[in-house]
Scaffold this active site. Sequence first.
Site, mmCIF file in Angstrom:
data_model
loop_
_atom_site.group_PDB
_atom_site.id
_atom_site.type_symbol
_atom_site.label_atom_id
_atom_site.label_comp_id
_atom_site.label_asym_id
_atom_site.label_seq_id
_atom_site.Cartn_x
_atom_site.Cartn_y
_atom_site.Cartn_z
ATOM 1 N N HIS A 114 -28.081 -14.842 24.647
ATOM 2 C CA HIS A 114 -27.070 -14.722 25.689
ATOM 3 C C HIS A 114 -26.394 -16.057 26.022
ATOM 4 O O HIS A 114 -25.352 -16.072 26.693
ATOM 5 C CB HIS A 114 -27.697 -14.166 26.978
ATOM 6 C CG HIS A 114 -27.963 -12.682 26.924
ATOM 7 N ND1 HIS A 114 -28.701 -12.087 25.934
ATOM 8 C CD2 HIS A 114 -27.582 -11.677 27.747
ATOM 9 C CE1 HIS A 114 -28.765 -10.780 26.142
ATOM 10 N NE2 HIS A 114 -28.091 -10.499 27.239
ATOM 11 N N GLU A 140 -17.435 -3.869 24.394
ATOM 12 C CA GLU A 140 -16.596 -5.063 24.498
ATOM 13 C C GLU A 140 -15.367 -5.009 23.589
ATOM 14 O O GLU A 140 -14.259 -5.339 23.998
ATOM 15 C CB GLU A 140 -17.409 -6.327 24.160
ATOM 16 C CG GLU A 140 -18.575 -6.601 25.095
ATOM 17 C CD GLU A 140 -19.793 -5.761 24.761
ATOM 18 O OE1 GLU A 140 -19.817 -5.153 23.657
ATOM 19 O OE2 GLU A 140 -20.713 -5.694 25.598
ATOM 20 N N HIS A 161 -4.126 3.215 -3.292
ATOM 21 C CA HIS A 161 -4.231 2.784 -1.894
ATOM 22 C C HIS A 161 -3.491 1.478 -1.672
ATOM 23 O O HIS A 161 -2.660 1.370 -0.773
ATOM 24 C CB HIS A 161 -5.699 2.624 -1.494
ATOM 25 C CG HIS A 161 -5.891 1.763 -0.286
ATOM 26 N ND1 HIS A 161 -5.869 2.258 1.002
ATOM 27 C CD2 HIS A 161 -6.066 0.423 -0.147
ATOM 28 C CE1 HIS A 161 -6.027 1.271 1.865
ATOM 29 N NE2 HIS A 161 -6.158 0.154 1.193
ATOM 30 N N HIS A 210 0.830 -1.195 0.000
ATOM 31 C CA HIS A 210 0.000 0.000 0.000
ATOM 32 C C HIS A 210 0.868 1.250 0.000
ATOM 33 O O HIS A 210 1.284 1.715 1.067
ATOM 34 C CB HIS A 210 -0.907 0.001 1.241
ATOM 35 C CG HIS A 210 -1.743 -1.244 1.378
ATOM 36 N ND1 HIS A 210 -1.218 -2.461 1.728
ATOM 37 C CD2 HIS A 210 -3.087 -1.441 1.227
ATOM 38 C CE1 HIS A 210 -2.195 -3.364 1.773
ATOM 39 N NE2 HIS A 210 -3.325 -2.773 1.471
ATOM 40 N N PRO A 250 -5.920 -5.031 10.919
ATOM 41 C CA PRO A 250 -7.368 -4.946 11.068
ATOM 42 C C PRO A 250 -7.717 -3.556 11.587
ATOM 43 O O PRO A 250 -7.302 -3.157 12.668
ATOM 44 C CB PRO A 250 -7.666 -6.042 12.106
ATOM 45 C CG PRO A 250 -6.507 -6.989 12.002
ATOM 46 C CD PRO A 250 -5.328 -6.100 11.738
#
Lengths: 670, 670
Positions: free
Chosen positions: B479, B416, B268, B31, B121
């Site tokens: 859950h 989270e 990019h 990149h 990420p």
Amino acid sequence: MPVATQSLEELCINSIRFLAVDAVEKAKSGHPGLPMGAAPMAFVLWNHFLRVNPKNPYWFNRDRFVLSAGHGSMLQYALLYLAGFDSVTMDDIKQFRQWESKTPGHPENFMTPGVEVTTGPLGQGISNAVGLAIAEAHLAAKFNKPDHTLVDHYTYVIMGDGCHMEGVSGEACSLAGHLKLGKLIALYDDNHISIDGSTDLAFTEDVGKRFEAYGWHVVVVEDGNTDLDAIQKAIEEAKSVTDKPSMIKVRTTIGYGSPTKANTAGVHGAALGGDEVTATRKQLGWEYEPFEIPEDALNYWRKAVERGAKYEEEWNLNWENYKAHYSAEAEEFARLLSRKLTEGWEKSLPTFTPEDKADATRNYSGKCLNALAGVLPEIIGGSADLAHSCMTLIKSSGDFQPGHYENTNIRFGVREHGMGAICNGIALHNSGLIPYGATFLVFADYMRAAIRISALSNAGSIWVMTHDSIQLGEDGPTHQPIETIASLRAIPKLTVLRPADGNETSGSYKVAIEAANENRPTLLALSRLAQPNLAGTSIEGTAKGGYIISGGEETPDIILIGTGSELQLCAGAADKLRAEGKKVRVVSMPSWELFDAQDAGYRESVLPKAVTKRLAVEAASSFGWCRYVGTEGDMISIDRFGVSAPGPVALEKFGFNVDNVLARAKALLG
Amino acid sequence: MPVATQSLEELCINSIRFLAVDAVEKAKSGHPGLPMGAAPMAFVLWNHFLRVNPKNPYWFNRDRFVLSAGHGSMLQYALLYLAGFDSVTMDDIKQFRQWESKTPGHPENFMTPGVEVTTGPLGQGISNAVGLAIAEAHLAAKFNKPDHTLVDHYTYVIMGDGCHMEGVSGEACSLAGHLKLGKLIALYDDNHISIDGSTDLAFTEDVGKRFEAYGWHVVVVEDGNTDLDAIQKAIEEAKSVTDKPSMIKVRTTIGYGSPTKANTAGVHGAALGGDEVTATRKQLGWEYEPFEIPEDALNYWRKAVERGAKYEEEWNLNWENYKAHYSAEAEEFARLLSRKLTEGWEKSLPTFTPEDKADATRNYSGKCLNALAGVLPEIIGGSADLAHSCMTLIKSSGDFQPGHYENTNIRFGVREHGMGAICNGIALHNSGLIPYGATFLVFADYMRAAIRISALSNAGSIWVMTHDSIQLGEDGPTHQPIETIASLRAIPKLTVLRPADGNETSGSYKVAIEAANENRPTLLALSRLAQPNLAGTSIEGTAKGGYIISGGEETPDIILIGTGSELQLCAGAADKLRAEGKKVRVVSMPSWELFDAQDAGYRESVLPKAVTKRLAVEAASSFGWCRYVGTEGDMISIDRFGVSAPGPVALEKFGFNVDNVLARAKALLG
């Protein structure tokens, strides 16, 4: 306040409160706080704005209501009961949170008609709602005519601090603002309390300002406990702003009415307890028994039935009119709603022979998507800023953007989790749209919660995941899936497919479209690099999940099981073994779930129990493969993180080549 | 512009650009766009502000630099090389993206000293940076004295649009604003381009306004391509604001210098191609060969070496002074940095006998945490708004808040994923702090990407996951974990433990602390409801991952394998079987990874190959269990989504009771 002086509205609002309080008390479990605090806004919304037909929860043009703060489920059940939905009776309310009741702990669309999406995990509901609003906007653009409005409904959400803290909601709401979804209206139960206490502990951002930054219209209601007029005006204002979604901050008191527990974290997620229930009755002047609703209030609430019937009746007339004037469009609209796929749609899927040029399955996927989009215009979706990597642009359409909602390419941006929840919303709009969301397989991790919910809630989303192994090469271990596919296979009710070539990719899309049509999600794992079209692969075989591509004529000495890009290695090694006189069977296993669903006889015919010499080859973790490999078999896998290197180098270094397959097979054969 | 008239600064900046351009070109992968566009801000940051010692990348008081836009890794490698770090030589640069080079596709802290965290990420890096800043603030509050500043460094980030779109960054940045982390400074490479093209496609929010809403100080640099003064002033301004983190929006052109590809998505993530490389050289007046850096520029850059040595020398003097005046604190500080756990720390872990009252392992976890915090003050962490559910409050400390950074309870809010990445940042601050992050096990799905990175990047985070099965009851299927633990076991280098009782919880914490001390993450799965302390469980056994709790004296007829809350069922059934004369072995298997790491002899002694009648019992998916159960064994598992009902009811309905274990064992025995 004695009953006699309670206004009818107060009676109606307290009806919500006490159904929640009493149901949670009886279950000794649940979340009374939000229903008590959000009851006024819910009352205003459901009685003055929400256009639904309680007797037909699936009426197409209903407004959609989502309780994103899913823990406040008793709010939703109270509303459904009071408004006259058949799906929630008083007995159901009494069975709150009990085995197989229609009133489970968090709202489940697959359990309780009237519930649009399954919530509970925070942030999902509001993000689904963006999808519901996208679906409405798309269908409106496709079908509405200047003189005939067929599609016209709002998406309303009640959400709290928890949903606002979750990153997924930020992703979806940022996109909603960009897309100018003017018929999305969220009411924010702004009570300054979360499980751990005051929001002062961790959540002091200016939510209104953030939503203005997203391009939303923000309205504030200072007193959401008693100022019903202000709530009404706020919703009216929100509706009047047609080029922005709206966020209405409604200042409330959690657990409103509870003398000692209101405005505390304690009332968020636990029953009030007998004494406090009594005290709350006293404070709010509620003299009714548990599960007893005053007649006046119920009658008022049940006007929703009459209203709803009228809405639907009017729409039906509208529909007849539309059909008369726009018969072609009406036919297509009816086809969509009846979930009838275009006749012969599957014929559009290309088939291949070994003579066809090798290509990456992500490219075959692009071909399939485009072929299918030509005959199934209900396909709508996109990628998380990876359109030219995932090959997911539908060339025959443009981008879904303000002013062009008729288009089917959604530009999700780098927002995998938001994309996932939005796709689920589009699917659960329940109008025949088939959504797909794409990214790199390893980033399924970012959106796993949404993938899980698609399986749980019967949302027929198609997850297109490319760059599915170390084969992707130089981007390295953060991008190379190892355990990802195993982790996804483990999700119940999710069909995972890893096609080997063009035929299997077509076969995977056939499975995916059929599954979506039956409200079941599918996930495709696709390669970055080219692989050959193999002899013996087929669309039909793919649907069985595991099938013989060669060596099925006799009981083999050894079975080579491959998936995806590694199937070719099995085929190559088989040739060599056969040249040495071995009886080799090559099995392609694009999908565990589909194979396991075949009858025992078929499965035995593919993988006979007696043949214990089995070698599986997949450029991924061996986790779970013992299921097919047994204790006497072997596997060429990769059980460590990858390495940044050109794809072919990585594959070679980790043993994914024909010679290694041959060597390991021979070792097994002894 | 001919070379002769290029300023020294321009030479220095173009050095970055062309290292990136040429390395990507050689690798034919990578990149180039971000390094070319962000080179000016990186130059200013690294030459006028960043206090690091290139010859000692681990010097404690260094400023931390994070390239959150990890795909721009050649920017980071160029900086490390130019500044004189030994970890990146020119040969390393030439090996960009090749097998086992020090310059992998995305920056890896475990591969390349000078890289603080592993990025790639999107959204992780900036969120890690919040953790790095928390670590600095905490250590500063603990150790700095009015007359002695020992801890004093900044955390700088370069990030782009992609990171801003990701929800995880919103979570972490919202918390950073709340926490008033004034020494966190992010530079936003504001180039209006992402992979799919212009940010107009999907990302049109007002980022500056959003960050103001978070409580950040926002600065704008209009021309980040050429106005170095403005960049410098912006960073000075950011540093002067001490009670808010800062976001500096630096308007740049992606691929700056490339005549036809600048400001396009094409630059990019792909090599420029030979012609464009030549054209870029011409446009920027760069007459040097690939991998050739002009001497003037290199000399200027390498002043960082001299500066760095001086910074460290000054700090060492400072440290000597501190030691002389505050010997107790200095001893503790040295202990932390040397990663020496307090002598005898493990003795603080409680042990139990069957006579001790039954309790939930989440409660035992709370006891362990608190006991350990008393002897290991380096433990710092919290939950995602579930402190009283996960039992993760450290009672002897207060909340980590502005003005109280010395405290160790971090209130993450319902965030989270942000929590996960922040914990990784705290761990990778590399100062001995041991972070823990807690939530419900099913919500590990929300933060899976961060958990994966903790394993990949050797971040010693402890993941405390409670409510680990259908046993949690009424909250229902959204859950109730089913496949969650299997999906986590599949992650390489992550140790997953599911303790059965008090001893095993203590054993799990012993493993977790030791692992953290060795930069390895651990995940604990803990129960909501009480279970008894069983005979035969132990801290030592837990460390082996799988061990015999009864029936080890002779070869058994059948082996019952249990984990967590189901071990008691195996123990109960074993008693009954023995009463009928059967030889039964009960094996507890709290951790697959630890068991697999034992030598073959030990594993054989616990699960002898010859004993094929094995029954595993775990209230979770059977996915992967064939590994220990074999093809002749059986398992009581749950392979479908759960149901909302009281926990004991759910367990009963799904067969998790002693009678069913007994029946299935007998069926196996035949």
